[in-house]
Design an enzyme around this catalytic site. Sequence first.
Site, PDB file in Angstrom:
ATOM      1  CE  LYS A 108       0.280  35.042 -13.444  1.00 26.48           C
ATOM      2  NZ  LYS A 108      -0.433  36.225 -12.958  1.00 26.48           N
ATOM      3  CE  LYS A 137       6.477  36.906 -10.987  1.00 29.71           C
ATOM      4  NZ  LYS A 137       6.142  37.326 -12.495  1.00 29.71           N
ATOM      5  CG  HIS A 179      -0.985  43.934 -13.305  1.00 28.50           C
ATOM      6  ND1 HIS A 179      -0.164  44.717 -12.403  1.00 28.50           N
ATOM      7  CD2 HIS A 179       0.174  43.486 -13.988  1.00 28.50           C
ATOM      8  CE1 HIS A 179       1.117  44.677 -12.774  1.00 28.50           C
ATOM      9  NE2 HIS A 179       0.979  43.795 -13.563  1.00 28.50           N
ATOM     10  CD  GLU A 211      -2.846  35.386 -10.301  1.00 22.78           C
ATOM     11  OE1 GLU A 211      -1.689  35.376 -11.071  1.00 22.78           O
ATOM     12  OE2 GLU A 211      -3.775  35.881 -10.686  1.00 22.78           O
ATOM     13  CG  HIS A 260       2.501  45.584 -18.960  1.00 21.66           C
ATOM     14  ND1 HIS A 260       1.014  45.335 -18.656  1.00 21.66           N
ATOM     15  CD2 HIS A 260       3.135  44.880 -17.838  1.00 21.66           C
ATOM     16  CE1 HIS A 260       0.930  44.489 -17.586  1.00 21.66           C
ATOM     17  NE2 HIS A 260       2.159  44.424 -16.999  1.00 21.66           N
ATOM     18  CG  ASN A 287      -1.991  40.562 -11.636  1.00 21.67           C
ATOM     19  OD1 ASN A 287      -1.443  40.343 -12.382  1.00 21.67           O
ATOM     20  ND2 ASN A 287      -2.565  38.845 -11.384  1.00 21.67           N
ATOM     21  NE  ARG A 306       2.474  34.212 -10.741  1.00 23.56           N
ATOM     22  CZ  ARG A 306       3.191  33.500 -11.625  1.00 23.56           C
ATOM     23  NH1 ARG A 306       3.355  32.216 -11.032  1.00 23.56           N
ATOM     24  NH2 ARG A 306       3.730  34.032 -12.362  1.00 23.56           N
ATOM     25  CG  HIS A 350      -4.416  43.798 -17.571  1.00 23.73           C
ATOM     26  ND1 HIS A 350      -4.297  42.446 -16.928  1.00 23.73           N
ATOM     27  CD2 HIS A 350      -3.025  44.042 -17.891  1.00 23.73           C
ATOM     28  CE1 HIS A 350      -3.160  41.963 -16.766  1.00 23.73           C
ATOM     29  NE2 HIS A 350      -2.396  42.899 -17.331  1.00 23.73           N
ATOM     30  CD  GLU A 390       4.839  45.018 -13.661  1.00 24.14           C
ATOM     31  OE1 GLU A 390       4.620  44.767 -12.381  1.00 24.14           O
ATOM     32  OE2 GLU A 390       4.133  44.970 -14.380  1.00 24.14           O
ATOM     33  NE  ARG A 447       0.020  15.970 -27.524  1.00 30.48           N
ATOM     34  CZ  ARG A 447       0.066  15.310 -28.567  1.00 30.48           C
ATOM     35  NH1 ARG A 447       1.526  14.439 -28.653  1.00 30.48           N
ATOM     36  NH2 ARG A 447      -0.785  14.863 -29.322  1.00 30.48           N
TER      37      ARG A 447
HETATM   38  P1  NAD Z   1       8.480  44.538 -24.696  1.00 32.90           P
HETATM   39  O1  NAD Z   1       8.863  43.251 -24.522  1.00 32.90           O
HETATM   40  O2  NAD Z   1       7.613  45.180 -25.646  1.00 32.90           O
HETATM   41  O3  NAD Z   1       9.875  45.472 -24.724  1.00 32.90           O
HETATM   42  C1  NAD Z   1      10.186  46.711 -24.748  1.00 32.90           C
HETATM   43  C2  NAD Z   1      10.505  47.450 -26.057  1.00 32.90           C
HETATM   44  O4  NAD Z   1      11.901  47.407 -25.727  1.00 32.90           O
HETATM   45  C3  NAD Z   1      10.242  46.630 -27.281  1.00 32.90           C
HETATM   46  O5  NAD Z   1      10.428  47.469 -28.352  1.00 32.90           O
HETATM   47  C4  NAD Z   1      11.591  45.743 -27.299  1.00 32.90           C
HETATM   48  O6  NAD Z   1      11.902  45.396 -28.497  1.00 32.90           O
HETATM   49  C5  NAD Z   1      12.724  46.719 -26.852  1.00 32.90           C
HETATM   50  N1  NAD Z   1      13.926  46.378 -26.177  1.00 32.90           N
HETATM   51  C6  NAD Z   1      13.986  45.075 -25.586  1.00 32.90           C
HETATM   52  N2  NAD Z   1      15.249  44.888 -24.807  1.00 32.90           N
HETATM   53  C7  NAD Z   1      15.951  45.877 -25.303  1.00 32.90           C
HETATM   54  C8  NAD Z   1      17.322  46.403 -25.025  1.00 32.90           C
HETATM   55  N3  NAD Z   1      18.065  45.757 -24.189  1.00 32.90           N
HETATM   56  N4  NAD Z   1      17.674  47.536 -25.784  1.00 32.90           N
HETATM   57  C9  NAD Z   1      16.906  48.263 -26.536  1.00 32.90           C
HETATM   58  N5  NAD Z   1      15.439  47.817 -26.571  1.00 32.90           N
HETATM   59  C10 NAD Z   1      15.062  46.749 -26.000  1.00 32.90           C
HETATM   60  O7  NAD Z   1       8.006  45.096 -23.278  1.00 32.90           O
HETATM   61  P2  NAD Z   1       8.306  44.712 -21.860  1.00 32.90           P
HETATM   62  O8  NAD Z   1       7.925  45.838 -20.944  1.00 32.90           O
HETATM   63  O9  NAD Z   1       9.475  44.035 -21.725  1.00 32.90           O
HETATM   64  O10 NAD Z   1       7.162  43.831 -21.309  1.00 32.90           O
HETATM   65  C11 NAD Z   1       5.720  43.655 -21.419  1.00 32.90           C
HETATM   66  C12 NAD Z   1       5.046  42.491 -21.651  1.00 32.90           C
HETATM   67  O11 NAD Z   1       5.264  41.836 -20.557  1.00 32.90           O
HETATM   68  C13 NAD Z   1       3.366  42.882 -21.931  1.00 32.90           C
HETATM   69  O12 NAD Z   1       3.141  41.891 -22.748  1.00 32.90           O
HETATM   70  C14 NAD Z   1       3.082  42.048 -20.508  1.00 32.90           C
HETATM   71  O13 NAD Z   1       1.743  41.646 -20.331  1.00 32.90           O
HETATM   72  C15 NAD Z   1       4.097  41.218 -20.250  1.00 32.90           C
HETATM   73  N6  NAD Z   1       4.325  40.649 -18.769  1.00 32.90           N
HETATM   74  C16 NAD Z   1       4.212  39.321 -18.552  1.00 32.90           C
HETATM   75  C17 NAD Z   1       4.310  39.008 -16.973  1.00 32.90           C
HETATM   76  C18 NAD Z   1       4.451  37.774 -16.711  1.00 32.90           C
HETATM   77  O14 NAD Z   1       4.483  37.249 -15.670  1.00 32.90           O
HETATM   78  N7  NAD Z   1       4.643  36.736 -17.703  1.00 32.90           N
HETATM   79  C19 NAD Z   1       4.726  40.106 -16.096  1.00 32.90           C
HETATM   80  C20 NAD Z   1       4.494  41.451 -16.459  1.00 32.90           C
HETATM   81  C21 NAD Z   1       4.486  41.790 -18.015  1.00 32.90           C
HETATM   82  N1  GLY Z   2       3.197  39.487 -13.101  1.00 28.54           N
HETATM   83  C1  GLY Z   2       2.021  38.752 -12.344  1.00 28.54           C
HETATM   84  C2  GLY Z   2       2.418  37.354 -12.178  1.00 28.54           C
HETATM   85  O1  GLY Z   2       3.595  36.767 -12.450  1.00 28.54           O
HETATM   86  O2  GLY Z   2       1.915  36.554 -11.515  1.00 28.54           O
END
Ligand code: NAD
Ligand code: GLY
Length: 367
Positions: free
Chosen positions: A140, A224, A245, A234, A262, A242, A238, A249, A182, A118
């Site tokens: 998030k 941010k 997005h 949100e 992404h 997006n 907030r 998406h 972003e 939890r």
């Molecule tokens: P990812 O986590 O898939 O990383 C991209 C690639 O880079 C992967 O293959 C990873 O293994 C590799 N990698 C990571 N660090 C590395 C490094 N230092 N050197 C070499 N390779 C490395 O993708 P991302 O772009 O980091 O994140 C995308 C995800 O984040 C999506 O799922 C998206 O929905 C999510 N997201 C969430 C929020 C939020 O607020 N929580 C905001 C934006 C995006």
């Molecule tokens: N990436 C959108 C948010 O964090 O709200």
Amino acid sequence: MQTLHVELGERSYPIYIGAGLLTDPELLARHIGGRQVAVVTNETVAPLYLETLMRSLEGFKVASIVLPDGEVFKSWETLQLIFDGLLTARHDRRTTIIALGGGVIGDMAGFAAACYQRGVDFIQVPTTLLSQVDSSVGGKTGINHPLGKNMIGAFYQPKAVLIDTASLRTLPERELSAGLAEVIKYGLICDEPFLAWLEENMPALRALDGAALTYAIERSCAAKARVVGADERESGVRATLNLGHTFGHAIETEQGYGVWLHGEAVAAGTVMALEMSHRLGWLSAPERDRGVRLLQAAGLPVVPPRDMTPERFLEHMAVDKKVLDGQMRLVLLKHLGEAVVTADYPREILDATLRSDYVALTQSSNS
Ligand code: NAD
Ligand code: GLY
């Protein structure tokens, strides 16, 4: 090292930004309450940074949980592997989960932390540009559903975010560009002067210039942190984070998770939002084109996939989290640097946006 703060009362936390922070044991220890730590990472990041992190955790009882790499693994099945690892190593409620990796790892490890017994503490150690400027901050967390991106999850804040800018040196170029989508977003939604800085410094950012990257990360995280501090869950501002997005998406879900990154999907989606804002009479053609050119300069796609029909877009957009009472709210730009979230637009403008010729738009924005 720079320190920013996300101000959320008793859930406030610091964002540390600097080169080499992974090798600072004291920084991590400050935010670890018990003796047990579980590092969640993936097969790509583990060989690069796990050992360094482990050395900084000497004195703690540390388990590592190494997941398969890819957006396609941001799923229930992979989440279960985290719980398997935690239970097998008998982690108790005082354990701290450390997310070491990009946004996929951060979102999943954070969601696991929200659910395990939890709720246990977690720390974000983002290693992609995208995760350093966006996903690691704001709490998030979650996973994808085959029918919709990020549809299952929780708001759950980390105890700290530790951004080691040196980790970007190993990041593939395509991933760096995805993160820049972003970064550009913050300029477009709330920081018009930042757009001019980005226009000037895009070559330095793409060449991994340390000072330029650190500045862009700080300015993005500051934006941010401000937005999240004002609207954690949100219910208002907030949602402007997006921008692009809802369209993006739809592209990610339709193409299959991981086919378009992404950030790439967000870039093409942002062009669609720029175009719609122009069609509504809010952005002039030169303003729209300025946004498109900046995304292009970052090495990002600015044309949605050819096989995405308006019908496919609409089907996916209907399950967006901004849909309320059946109304499709979109993030659009009143001006460069000023976003609004609205369902108050003529339907024919949305339809025309979905039918627009983005190849022609891109060519005209370059002429
Ligand atoms: P990812 O986590 O898939 O990383 C991209 C690639 O880079 C992967 O293959 C990873 O293994 C590799 N990698 C990571 N660090 C590395 C490094 N230092 N050197 C070499 N390779 C490395 O993708 P991302 O772009 O980091 O994140 C995308 C995800 O984040 C999506 O799922 C998206 O929905 C999510 N997201 C969430 C929020 C939020 O607020 N929580 C905001 C934006 C995006
Ligand atoms: N990436 C959108 C948010 O964090 O709200």
